[in-house]
Write an enzyme that holds these catalytic residues in place. Structure first.
Site, PDB file in Angstrom:
ATOM      1  N   ASP A  14      43.716  18.177   2.340  1.00 22.93           N
ATOM      2  CA  ASP A  14      44.930  18.738   1.753  1.00 22.93           C
ATOM      3  C   ASP A  14      46.137  18.123   2.448  1.00 22.93           C
ATOM      4  O   ASP A  14      46.312  18.263   3.665  1.00 22.93           O
ATOM      5  CB  ASP A  14      44.926  20.263   1.938  1.00 22.93           C
ATOM      6  CG  ASP A  14      45.991  20.967   1.113  1.00 22.93           C
ATOM      7  OD1 ASP A  14      46.646  20.292   0.298  1.00 22.93           O
ATOM      8  OD2 ASP A  14      46.178  22.182   1.291  1.00 22.93           O
ATOM      9  N   ASP A 108      47.618  16.137  -4.420  1.00 19.47           N
ATOM     10  CA  ASP A 108      47.649  16.200  -2.955  1.00 19.47           C
ATOM     11  C   ASP A 108      46.418  16.825  -2.301  1.00 19.47           C
ATOM     12  O   ASP A 108      46.425  17.075  -1.098  1.00 19.47           O
ATOM     13  CB  ASP A 108      48.902  16.938  -2.496  1.00 19.47           C
ATOM     14  CG  ASP A 108      48.951  18.377  -2.974  1.00 19.47           C
ATOM     15  OD1 ASP A 108      48.288  18.686  -3.972  1.00 19.47           O
ATOM     16  OD2 ASP A 108      49.653  19.187  -2.348  1.00 19.47           O
ATOM     17  N   GLU A 109      45.366  17.082  -3.067  1.00 20.22           N
ATOM     18  CA  GLU A 109      44.171  17.638  -2.432  1.00 20.22           C
ATOM     19  C   GLU A 109      42.914  17.264  -3.212  1.00 20.22           C
ATOM     20  O   GLU A 109      42.957  17.036  -4.416  1.00 20.22           O
ATOM     21  CB  GLU A 109      44.268  19.152  -2.258  1.00 20.22           C
ATOM     22  CG  GLU A 109      44.384  19.939  -3.539  1.00 20.22           C
ATOM     23  CD  GLU A 109      44.379  21.448  -3.294  1.00 20.22           C
ATOM     24  OE1 GLU A 109      43.596  21.926  -2.449  1.00 20.22           O
ATOM     25  OE2 GLU A 109      45.160  22.143  -3.983  1.00 20.22           O
TER      26      GLU A 109
END
Length: 368
Positions: A14, A108-109
């Site tokens: 993350d 983003d993860e």
């Protein structure tokens, strides 16, 4: 009877305050300052906040007006999704250096299954460290990671040592970790569910584990079996490189609050048209339709109904949304409306519910 589940090595990566961090990376003048990505206007909403801004209580999905009140020195930056996608692509290339089993959740993860990996490294902990270092080297950004035997625990663990840290929960520590965890830290337990858990005397994983399968089903419905399983370390969902879409939605935030239901219907027709367009593009239809309403005081309400047949046409979507809209009288003006379809015809068959005596064998020691 004891069910022995396969032990996998899952990493959840993350990025730390991704949008805000990219902006600070590209503009040195913003580094070390409280910034919010999103609109600062009366109707604006914060998409992301830097850690400097979070110290003041600024959070994503917060109104720009409230964010400014909490942090008068807050600097607003416009979103630049093309740039975020560009950086995200670099990060994903790093992931694929280690495994092809990568399941992106957003820009983003992502989850990575490194049980068997391209580097032949038996330690998921060391792989996560390498990945974070390589992301830093290639993008200048920090990432955090959680490492454990399944996606649920890895996701929870990635938040433990944020920012720029990682947490490993090896097989033999899974049950103790989950029992000691504050219930609000369980992924999927939001504000409403947290309050409901509290009313049932459930404050930690240990409290949750003390409740029987029947009790959880009776008081938490379909979610009961899910909670019964996860607190015992049971989460069988695999890392899926191609994620199955579970819902499809569209929404609109209005420049001025709407109080007339006639105007709402006009806006909903536009939204239903967009939903139909997206359904056709994805070649799916759905049975469960949900109307999302955000009032002028930022109270968010949803109304849902499940149909006997799959639908995808604008006309049928709108007919059912009208029923939901007039279900009860509006008590306030509205700033946002949204429509979503779920229970899609691309979903896998439901897995059988776990039996009450299901448990996880954590005696197996692996190099984590």
């Amino acid at each position: 009877m004891e069910t022995v589940l396969p032990i996998r090595k899952i990493i959840h990566v993350d990025m730390d305050a991704f949008y805000a961090s990219v902006e600070q990376l590209d503009n040195p003048d913003l580094r070390g300052k409280p910034i919010a990505v999103g609109g600062s206007s009366a109707r604006g909403v914060v998409s992301a906040a830097s850690y400097e801004a979070r110290k003041y209580g600024v959070r994503s999905a917060m109104s720009g007006v409230l964010a400014r009140k909490l942090c008068p020195e807050l600097i607003f930056v416009r979103t630049n999704f093309e740039r975020y996608k560009e950086v995200s692509a670099i990060i994903r290339k790093v992931f694929f250096e280690y495994t092809d089993l990568v399941e992106p959740l957003s820009l983003d993860e992502a989850y990575l299954d490194v049980t068997e990996n391209k580097k032949g490294n038996p330690s998921a902990t060391l792989i996560a460290k390498e990945i974070r270092e390589k992301i830093k080297e290639k993008t200048g950004l920090n990432a955090s990671a959680g490492i454990s035997i399944n996606k649920f625990i890895a996701k929870v663990a990635s938040d433990i040592n944020k920012p720029n840290g990682q947490k490993t929960v090896p097989p033999e520590e899974v049950l103790d970790f989950l029992e000691s965890l504050d219930i609000k830290k369980f992924y999927g337990v939001g504000k409403v569910m947290k309050e409901k858990m509290y009313r049932h005397g459930i404050y930690t994983g240990k409290d949750l584990k003390s409740k029987s399968f029947e009790y959880l089903q009776e008081n938490f419905g379909k979610s009961g079996s899910y909670y019964y399983s996860i607190v015992r370390g049971i989460h069988t969902s695999k890392v899926k490189p191609e994620r199955t879409r579970k819902s499809l939605a569209a929404e609109r935030t209005f420049s001025k609050n709407i109080s007339s239901e006639l105007f709402m219907l006009e806006r909903l027709e536009d939204i239903a048209t967009e939903v139909e367009k997206r359904l056709k593009k994805s070649k799916v239809a759905g049975k469960t339709i949900t109307l999302k309403i955000k009032y002028s005081d930022f109270t968010l309400k949803t109304r849902s109904k499940t149909l006997p047949l799959y639908i995808s046409s604008k006309e049928l979507i709108l007919d059912n949304v009208k029923d939901l809209l007039f279900q009860e009288k509006m008590k306030n003006s509205v700033r946002l409306l949204g429509i979503s379809l779920s229970n899609l015809n691309n979903e896998d068959k439901k897995r059988p519910k776990p039996k009450e005596d299901t448990s996880i064998d954590v005696q197996l020691k692996l190099d984590f």
